[in-house]
Design a protein around this motif. Structure first.
Motif, short mmCIF file in Angstrom:
data_model
loop_
_atom_site.label_atom_id
_atom_site.label_comp_id
_atom_site.label_asym_id
_atom_site.label_seq_id
_atom_site.Cartn_x
_atom_site.Cartn_y
_atom_site.Cartn_z
N LEU B 62 4.88 -6.58 6.79
CA LEU B 62 5.44 -5.56 7.51
C LEU B 62 6.72 -5.91 8.21
N PHE B 63 7.73 -5.11 7.80
CA PHE B 63 9.09 -5.09 8.69
C PHE B 63 9.42 -4.38 9.69
N ILE B 64 9.44 -4.39 10.72
CA ILE B 64 9.73 -3.34 11.74
C ILE B 64 11.02 -3.68 12.63
N PRO B 65 12.04 -2.99 12.48
CA PRO B 65 13.04 -3.10 13.40
C PRO B 65 13.13 -2.88 14.76
N ALA B 66 14.13 -3.27 15.41
CA ALA B 66 14.08 -3.21 16.92
C ALA B 66 14.03 -1.97 17.27
N ASP B 67 14.29 -0.95 16.79
CA ASP B 67 14.33 0.59 17.35
C ASP B 67 12.77 1.21 16.77
N ARG B 68 12.16 0.47 16.05
CA ARG B 68 10.93 0.68 15.44
C ARG B 68 10.63 2.30 14.98
N LYS B 69 11.96 2.65 14.48
CA LYS B 69 11.91 4.18 14.08
C LYS B 69 11.51 4.03 12.68
N SER B 70 11.30 3.01 12.20
CA SER B 70 10.85 2.93 10.75
C SER B 70 10.22 1.63 10.60
N SER B 71 9.50 1.53 9.40
CA SER B 71 8.90 0.31 9.00
C SER B 71 9.05 0.10 7.35
N THR B 72 8.70 -1.16 6.87
CA THR B 72 8.71 -1.38 5.60
C THR B 72 7.64 -2.01 5.35
N LEU B 73 6.89 -1.79 4.21
CA LEU B 73 5.60 -2.38 3.76
C LEU B 73 6.28 -3.14 2.56
N SER B 74 5.97 -4.39 2.30
CA SER B 74 6.58 -5.20 1.19
C SER B 74 5.53 -5.99 0.45
N LEU B 75 5.31 -5.53 -1.00
CA LEU B 75 4.37 -6.08 -1.61
C LEU B 75 5.01 -7.02 -2.57
N PRO B 76 4.69 -8.50 -2.43
CA PRO B 76 5.28 -9.33 -3.13
C PRO B 76 4.77 -9.59 -4.48
N ARG B 77 5.62 -9.76 -5.62
CA ARG B 77 5.11 -9.88 -7.03
C ARG B 77 3.76 -8.92 -7.37
N VAL B 78 3.89 -7.75 -7.65
CA VAL B 78 3.03 -6.97 -7.79
C VAL B 78 2.28 -7.15 -9.16
N SER B 79 0.93 -6.77 -9.08
CA SER B 79 0.52 -6.59 -10.39
C SER B 79 -0.16 -5.38 -10.73
N LEU B 80 -0.73 -4.94 -12.05
CA LEU B 80 -1.04 -3.55 -12.43
C LEU B 80 -2.42 -3.10 -11.29
N SER B 81 -2.69 -4.07 -10.84
CA SER B 81 -4.03 -3.65 -9.95
C SER B 81 -3.39 -3.00 -8.62
N ASP B 82 -2.47 -3.36 -8.29
CA ASP B 82 -1.64 -2.82 -7.03
C ASP B 82 -1.33 -1.20 -7.04
N THR B 83 -1.36 -0.68 -8.51
CA THR B 83 -1.36 0.88 -8.53
C THR B 83 -2.28 1.49 -7.70
N ALA B 84 -1.55 2.16 -6.65
CA ALA B 84 -2.74 2.79 -5.62
C ALA B 84 -1.50 4.02 -4.95
N VAL B 85 -2.40 4.49 -3.75
CA VAL B 85 -1.67 5.37 -2.97
C VAL B 85 -1.52 4.45 -1.69
N TYR B 86 -0.40 4.43 -0.98
CA TYR B 86 -0.09 3.66 0.25
C TYR B 86 0.33 4.67 1.36
N TYR B 87 -0.64 4.51 2.57
CA TYR B 87 -0.36 5.54 3.55
C TYR B 87 0.14 4.50 4.89
N CYS B 88 1.11 5.17 5.38
CA CYS B 88 1.61 4.50 6.70
C CYS B 88 1.18 5.25 7.76
N LEU B 89 0.52 4.69 9.07
CA LEU B 89 -0.12 5.57 10.12
C LEU B 89 0.71 4.92 11.22
#
Lengths: 115, 112
Positions: B62-89
């Motif tokens: 999880l990458f969060i810049p200094a201003d914290r106005k956004s964030s990025t979820l990074s999933l390395p080397r995904v597989s078929l089983s990573d097919t899903a819905v991802y929620y940011c809270l």
């Protein structure tokens, strides 16, 4: 079991009937949450318990919805005089500590269909 | 209550890295950022949580810049089983008020 258990897994009721949905949280978890998830949407918060105390019920859509956790463990969500718009998946989650931002452990939900 | 905006859907291929960005322009000082994954007919599953900079665990970063106005979820080397819905809270600590909003999530489809 090791996870959050919800029962029944599926519930079909006729409009106007009352239903009760059960949640068994992870043993020792202080916080318990109920959510409603409509098809294709994200979960929507209904209510929050800290032990037996219902600290937040601001998400309950009407006074037909009632939740309790009398001994601070098992919780029941009751819906009276069900209506078709109550059809949804009802999710229960628990977390070890207090507060909304603790990682929550979810059950697989009860799918409620109102005919 | 901080509102979040995520892409509705993303496609990827097996072995690729998937990055999902969530915007939360009105994040408050005491708000944390949490990501969940949900498969069909299952409840959401906690992935990762952070407040600032970078957080890494065994499944994601999880990458969060200094201003914290956004964030990025990074999933390395995904597989078929990573097919899903991802929620940011985004929400605060504490126990008062209705503070948890999942939003619509991002549907990630991993192709072979």
């Amino acid at each position: 079991g090791a996870g959050v258990s919800q029962s029944p897994r599926y519930k079909v009721a006729k409009r106007g009937q009352d239903v009760a949905l059960r949640c068994d949280p992870i043993s020792g978890h202080v916080s318990l949450f109920w959510y409603q998830q409509a098809l294709g949407q994200g979960p929507e918060f209904l209510t929050y318990f800290q032990n037996e105390a219902q600290l937040d019920k601001s998400g309950l859509p009407s006074d037909r919805f009632f939740a309790e956790r009398p001994e601070g463990s098992v919780s029941t969500l009751k819906i009276q005089r069900t209506q078709q718009e109550d059809s949804a998946v009802y999710l229960c989650a628990s977390s070890l500590n207090t507060g909304y931002n603790q990682p929550q452990h979810f059950g697989d939900g009860t799918r409620l269909s109102i005919l | 209550l901080a509102k979040t905006t995520q892409p509705i859907s993303m496609d990827s291929y097996e072995g690729q890295e998937v990055n999902i960005t969530c915007s939360h322009n009105n994040i408050a000082t005491n708000d944390y950022i949490t990501w969940y994954q949900q498969f069909p007919s299952q409840g959401p599953r906690f992935i990762i949580q952070g407040y600032k900079t970078k957080v890494t665990n065994e499944v994601a970063s999880l990458f969060i810049p200094a201003d914290r106005k956004s964030s990025t979820l990074s999933l390395p080397r995904v597989s078929l089983s990573d097919t899903a819905v991802y929620y940011c809270l985004v929400g605060p600590t504490g126990t008062a008020g209705n503070k948890l909003t999942f939003g619509g999530g991002t549907r990630v489809l991993v192709k072979p």
